[in-house]
Design a protein around this motif. Structure first.
Motif, PDB file in Angstrom:
ATOM      1  N   THR A  24       0.866  -1.174   0.000  1.00  0.00           N
ATOM      2  CA  THR A  24       0.000   0.000   0.000  1.00  0.00           C
ATOM      3  C   THR A  24       0.898   1.218   0.000  1.00  0.00           C
ATOM      4  O   THR A  24       2.004   1.167   0.542  1.00  0.00           O
ATOM      5  CB  THR A  24      -0.923   0.020   1.228  1.00  0.00           C
ATOM      6  OG1 THR A  24      -1.838   1.105   1.117  1.00  0.00           O
ATOM      7  CG2 THR A  24      -0.157   0.163   2.517  1.00  0.00           C
ATOM      8  N   ASP A  85      -2.578   6.651   4.281  1.00  0.00           N
ATOM      9  CA  ASP A  85      -1.863   5.518   3.695  1.00  0.00           C
ATOM     10  C   ASP A  85      -1.155   5.858   2.381  1.00  0.00           C
ATOM     11  O   ASP A  85      -0.611   4.975   1.721  1.00  0.00           O
ATOM     12  CB  ASP A  85      -2.823   4.345   3.473  1.00  0.00           C
ATOM     13  CG  ASP A  85      -3.900   4.644   2.443  1.00  0.00           C
ATOM     14  OD1 ASP A  85      -3.903   5.761   1.883  1.00  0.00           O
ATOM     15  OD2 ASP A  85      -4.744   3.765   2.183  1.00  0.00           O
ATOM     16  N   TRP A  90      -7.681   7.855   6.724  1.00  0.00           N
ATOM     17  CA  TRP A  90      -8.602   6.952   7.416  1.00  0.00           C
ATOM     18  C   TRP A  90      -8.865   7.493   8.809  1.00  0.00           C
ATOM     19  O   TRP A  90      -7.940   7.675   9.607  1.00  0.00           O
ATOM     20  CB  TRP A  90      -8.017   5.545   7.476  1.00  0.00           C
ATOM     21  CG  TRP A  90      -7.833   4.955   6.103  1.00  0.00           C
ATOM     22  CD1 TRP A  90      -6.749   5.077   5.303  1.00  0.00           C
ATOM     23  CD2 TRP A  90      -8.790   4.175   5.387  1.00  0.00           C
ATOM     24  NE1 TRP A  90      -6.946   4.424   4.118  1.00  0.00           N
ATOM     25  CE2 TRP A  90      -8.201   3.854   4.142  1.00  0.00           C
ATOM     26  CE3 TRP A  90     -10.073   3.706   5.674  1.00  0.00           C
ATOM     27  CZ2 TRP A  90      -8.860   3.095   3.186  1.00  0.00           C
ATOM     28  CZ3 TRP A  90     -10.733   2.957   4.721  1.00  0.00           C
ATOM     29  CH2 TRP A  90     -10.136   2.658   3.497  1.00  0.00           C
ATOM     30  N   TYR A 117     -11.490  -0.362   1.755  1.00  0.00           N
ATOM     31  CA  TYR A 117     -11.694  -0.633   3.179  1.00  0.00           C
ATOM     32  C   TYR A 117     -10.372  -0.977   3.861  1.00  0.00           C
ATOM     33  O   TYR A 117      -9.375  -1.308   3.228  1.00  0.00           O
ATOM     34  CB  TYR A 117     -12.714  -1.749   3.382  1.00  0.00           C
ATOM     35  CG  TYR A 117     -12.317  -3.110   2.862  1.00  0.00           C
ATOM     36  CD1 TYR A 117     -11.634  -4.014   3.672  1.00  0.00           C
ATOM     37  CD2 TYR A 117     -12.659  -3.511   1.572  1.00  0.00           C
ATOM     38  CE1 TYR A 117     -11.276  -5.261   3.219  1.00  0.00           C
ATOM     39  CE2 TYR A 117     -12.311  -4.765   1.094  1.00  0.00           C
ATOM     40  CZ  TYR A 117     -11.612  -5.635   1.915  1.00  0.00           C
ATOM     41  OH  TYR A 117     -11.250  -6.869   1.458  1.00  0.00           O
ATOM     42  N   ARG A 118     -10.425  -0.891   5.209  1.00  0.00           N
ATOM     43  CA  ARG A 118      -9.235  -1.093   6.043  1.00  0.00           C
ATOM     44  C   ARG A 118      -9.716  -1.697   7.359  1.00  0.00           C
ATOM     45  O   ARG A 118     -10.630  -1.171   7.988  1.00  0.00           O
ATOM     46  CB  ARG A 118      -8.544   0.248   6.267  1.00  0.00           C
ATOM     47  CG  ARG A 118      -7.168   0.208   6.925  1.00  0.00           C
ATOM     48  CD  ARG A 118      -6.644   1.638   7.012  1.00  0.00           C
ATOM     49  NE  ARG A 118      -5.397   1.718   7.747  1.00  0.00           N
ATOM     50  CZ  ARG A 118      -4.196   1.779   7.183  1.00  0.00           C
ATOM     51  NH1 ARG A 118      -4.095   1.763   5.872  1.00  0.00           N
ATOM     52  NH2 ARG A 118      -3.097   1.880   7.919  1.00  0.00           N
ATOM     53  N   CYS A 120      -9.677  -2.847  11.274  1.00  0.00           N
ATOM     54  CA  CYS A 120      -9.138  -2.494  12.598  1.00  0.00           C
ATOM     55  C   CYS A 120      -9.289  -3.701  13.526  1.00  0.00           C
ATOM     56  O   CYS A 120     -10.410  -4.178  13.766  1.00  0.00           O
ATOM     57  CB  CYS A 120      -9.895  -1.285  13.161  1.00  0.00           C
ATOM     58  SG  CYS A 120      -9.334  -0.751  14.802  1.00  0.00           S
ATOM     59  N   TRP A 126      -4.221  -1.483  13.196  1.00  0.00           N
ATOM     60  CA  TRP A 126      -4.669  -1.703  11.816  1.00  0.00           C
ATOM     61  C   TRP A 126      -4.097  -3.008  11.270  1.00  0.00           C
ATOM     62  O   TRP A 126      -3.032  -3.465  11.685  1.00  0.00           O
ATOM     63  CB  TRP A 126      -4.232  -0.549  10.919  1.00  0.00           C
ATOM     64  CG  TRP A 126      -4.927   0.752  11.175  1.00  0.00           C
ATOM     65  CD1 TRP A 126      -4.410   1.871  11.742  1.00  0.00           C
ATOM     66  CD2 TRP A 126      -6.287   1.070  10.853  1.00  0.00           C
ATOM     67  NE1 TRP A 126      -5.340   2.872  11.809  1.00  0.00           N
ATOM     68  CE2 TRP A 126      -6.522   2.415  11.262  1.00  0.00           C
ATOM     69  CE3 TRP A 126      -7.347   0.372  10.275  1.00  0.00           C
ATOM     70  CZ2 TRP A 126      -7.735   3.069  11.100  1.00  0.00           C
ATOM     71  CZ3 TRP A 126      -8.570   1.016  10.101  1.00  0.00           C
ATOM     72  CH2 TRP A 126      -8.761   2.333  10.513  1.00  0.00           C
ATOM     73  N   GLU A 135       1.073  -1.784   7.403  1.00  0.00           N
ATOM     74  CA  GLU A 135      -0.374  -1.578   7.413  1.00  0.00           C
ATOM     75  C   GLU A 135      -0.885  -1.515   5.972  1.00  0.00           C
ATOM     76  O   GLU A 135      -0.243  -0.928   5.098  1.00  0.00           O
ATOM     77  CB  GLU A 135      -0.723  -0.291   8.159  1.00  0.00           C
ATOM     78  CG  GLU A 135      -0.398  -0.339   9.640  1.00  0.00           C
ATOM     79  CD  GLU A 135      -0.768   0.941  10.357  1.00  0.00           C
ATOM     80  OE1 GLU A 135      -1.256   1.870   9.666  1.00  0.00           O
ATOM     81  OE2 GLU A 135      -0.576   1.031  11.584  1.00  0.00           O
ATOM     82  N   TRP A 136      -2.070  -2.124   5.773  1.00  0.00           N
ATOM     83  CA  TRP A 136      -2.533  -2.325   4.390  1.00  0.00           C
ATOM     84  C   TRP A 136      -3.982  -1.890   4.232  1.00  0.00           C
ATOM     85  O   TRP A 136      -4.849  -2.232   5.035  1.00  0.00           O
ATOM     86  CB  TRP A 136      -2.394  -3.798   4.017  1.00  0.00           C
ATOM     87  CG  TRP A 136      -2.696  -4.106   2.581  1.00  0.00           C
ATOM     88  CD1 TRP A 136      -1.989  -3.730   1.487  1.00  0.00           C
ATOM     89  CD2 TRP A 136      -3.787  -4.890   2.092  1.00  0.00           C
ATOM     90  NE1 TRP A 136      -2.551  -4.224   0.344  1.00  0.00           N
ATOM     91  CE2 TRP A 136      -3.669  -4.943   0.686  1.00  0.00           C
ATOM     92  CE3 TRP A 136      -4.847  -5.557   2.707  1.00  0.00           C
ATOM     93  CZ2 TRP A 136      -4.574  -5.634  -0.121  1.00  0.00           C
ATOM     94  CZ3 TRP A 136      -5.743  -6.239   1.901  1.00  0.00           C
ATOM     95  CH2 TRP A 136      -5.610  -6.277   0.510  1.00  0.00           C
ATOM     96  N   SER A 137      -4.225  -1.095   3.212  1.00  0.00           N
ATOM     97  CA  SER A 137      -5.582  -0.706   2.825  1.00  0.00           C
ATOM     98  C   SER A 137      -5.957  -1.486   1.568  1.00  0.00           C
ATOM     99  O   SER A 137      -5.151  -1.612   0.645  1.00  0.00           O
ATOM    100  CB  SER A 137      -5.663   0.797   2.545  1.00  0.00           C
ATOM    101  OG  SER A 137      -5.196   1.540   3.654  1.00  0.00           O
ATOM    102  N   ASN A 138      -7.158  -1.978   1.516  1.00  0.00           N
ATOM    103  CA  ASN A 138      -7.598  -2.811   0.396  1.00  0.00           C
ATOM    104  C   ASN A 138      -8.291  -1.947  -0.651  1.00  0.00           C
ATOM    105  O   ASN A 138      -9.405  -1.455  -0.437  1.00  0.00           O
ATOM    106  CB  ASN A 138      -8.543  -3.909   0.902  1.00  0.00           C
ATOM    107  CG  ASN A 138      -8.740  -4.995  -0.137  1.00  0.00           C
ATOM    108  OD1 ASN A 138      -8.732  -4.748  -1.328  1.00  0.00           O
ATOM    109  ND2 ASN A 138      -8.916  -6.226   0.344  1.00  0.00           N
TER     110      ASN A 138
END
Length: 444
Positions: A24, A85, A90, A117-118, A120, A126, A135-138
């Motif tokens: 990310t 990110d 977020w 989405y992300r 928690c 995260w 940390e990864w956001s989709n």
């Protein structure tokens, strides 16, 4: 159109690499993105000088809110802290929930109506991707795969249409150049127009196959890719200017009647081949002075395009005037010679209009009237535009070569020498002579 297809192809590759590698975008020291994907950012050049400036603005806006706002909860509930990110900010999220955010509209190929989405975790941290350790956001939902398939379909239509047009244009040129009886000014102009269309089809096929479908070439911005862009725009102008010459010649024949063919052809060659070279050279020099306009094989929009758009619009307007004048002359002559001028004149005028529209390129006048992006009608527009543009070579070949009276006469005479029992000489059929080779005979 090129930008739409290239954007979709590039976006899919970005999405696939992020999904497989678990990456990310992350903000490094100085506020820039650390994944090397600045080339995926489309931004307002008047507001931000570079993608890094846009990212820096978003980062500090997000972190400033984090520093100034009051504690998010007061009852001891765990929550994941605010994060930026590299694309989105977020908000603090209660532990155990999934945060959602609209996909960034400034990323090429993303649909801003979809949700990223992300996650928690219950401990207030995260989600960390196991491969990258970060940390990864989709963002996988941001790509419209159905739209991607449609863009590929449109790309294939262009390639298929240009291939068919190229084949028919080559056959037409072989016919024009093979018979001495087809040596007249009108056919010479056809030869120049068909040659420009054939070259344009050939290099458009190269462009779609080796540039639009290859994101590495687009991002690398190689010199041959830029040269191909300039060549394509030169051939585009050549096409329009030779269509203008077709209309101008027909106008001169109908109005002036007697013109010197040698003088006329010199002017037509200058207008059709030399003038576009000067205009495209000026366009290339102006665009090359703007660093932001020289990326991605020059596929991005540029204000320098006005140097090409204005001449094209002028040629289309002039061709429309020529067409109206041709129809007017037809109606005037038929009204004075025919005992039933109204129905005959209407038929002749309709036939002339339908035949001359593709020769003068007037169907391109409809292309600027594009539906709003994203609506259902836009898909039909894209397919229609692809067919209209790529099959023009096929259309003019059929109308002005395969269905041309002079060509049919010449081919029939040639075949009658070798197959007299099968093909009858046209002179014996009609007890007349060879059809006239004046430009006005195409219409009437």
């Amino acid at each position: 159109m090129l930008q739409d297809i290239a954007v979709a192809l590039r976006a899919v590759l970005v999405n696939e690499s992020a999904s497989h590698l678990g990456q990310t975008p992350m903000i490094e020291e100085g506020g820039g993105t650390g994944d090397g994907r600045d080339d995926q950012i489309q931004y307002d050049r008047f507001e931000f000088e570079s993608p890094a400036d846009l990212m820096r603005h978003l980062y500090y806006s997000c972190m400033r809110s984090n520093a100034t706002e009051q504690p998010w909860t007061t009852d001891g509930t765990s929550f994941c802290p605010r994060r930026f990110d590299g694309w989105l900010c977020w908000e603090p999220t209660i532990a155990g929930q999934v945060a959602e955010n609209f996909c960034p509209k400034f990323v090429l190929g993303f649909d801003s109506r979809r949700l990223a989405y992300r996650t928690c975790h219950e401990n207030g941290s995260w989600f960390v991707h196991p491969l990258s350790g970060r940390e990864w956001s989709n963002y996988t939902n941001c790509i419209d795969t159905d739209d991607m398939q449609f863009r590929r379909l449109v790309n294939d239509i262009y390639i298929g249409g240009y291939t068919i047009s190229l084949s028919t244009l080559i056959i037409s040129l072989c016919i024009f150049l093979s018979f001495r009886t087809l040596k007249c000014t009108r056919i010479r102009i056809h030869i120049h127009l068909f040659t420009s269309l054939a070259l344009s089809c050939l290099f458009w096929i190269f462009w779609y196959k080796f540039v639009v479908e290859d994101t590495e070439v687009v991002n690398a911005n190689k010199e041959w890719c830029v040269a191909l862009h300039i060549l394509l725009h030169y051939l585009m102008l050549v096409n329009y200017f030779w269509m203008f010459c077709e209309g101008l010649h027909l106008h001169l024949v109908l109005v002036i009647v007697f013109i010197k063919d040698i003088v006329a052809m010199r002017w037509f060659v200058t207008i059709g081949w030399v003038l576009p070279m000067l205009l495209v050279g000026l366009y290339a020099m102006v665009r090359n002075t703007q660093p932001l306009d020289t990326e991605h094989c020059w596929m991005d929009e540029s204000h320098a395009m006005w140097l090409l758009t204005v001449p094209v619009c002028f040629s289309l307007v002039a061709s429309l005037v020529f067409l109206i004048n041709v129809v007017r002359v037809l109606l005037t002559k038929l009204s004075s010679t025919s005992p039933h001028p109204a129905p005959l004149g209407l038929r002749k005028a309709t036939r002339a209009t339908l035949i001359l529209i593709p020769l003068f390129g007037l169907q391109h006048i409809l292309l600027p009237f594009r539906p709003d992006k994203g609506c259902q009608v836009e898909r039909y527009y894209q397919i229609g535009a692809a067919l209209l543009i790529s099959l023009q070579g096929l259309c003019v070949s059929c109308l002005f070569c395969f269905a041309n009276h002079d060509v049919i006469y010449a081919v029939q005479c040639h075949l009658s020498r070798f197959f007299p029992d099968i093909v009858t000489h046209p002179f014996l059929e009609s007890n007349g002579g060879q059809p006239a080779t004046q430009s006005r005979d195409v219409v009437v």
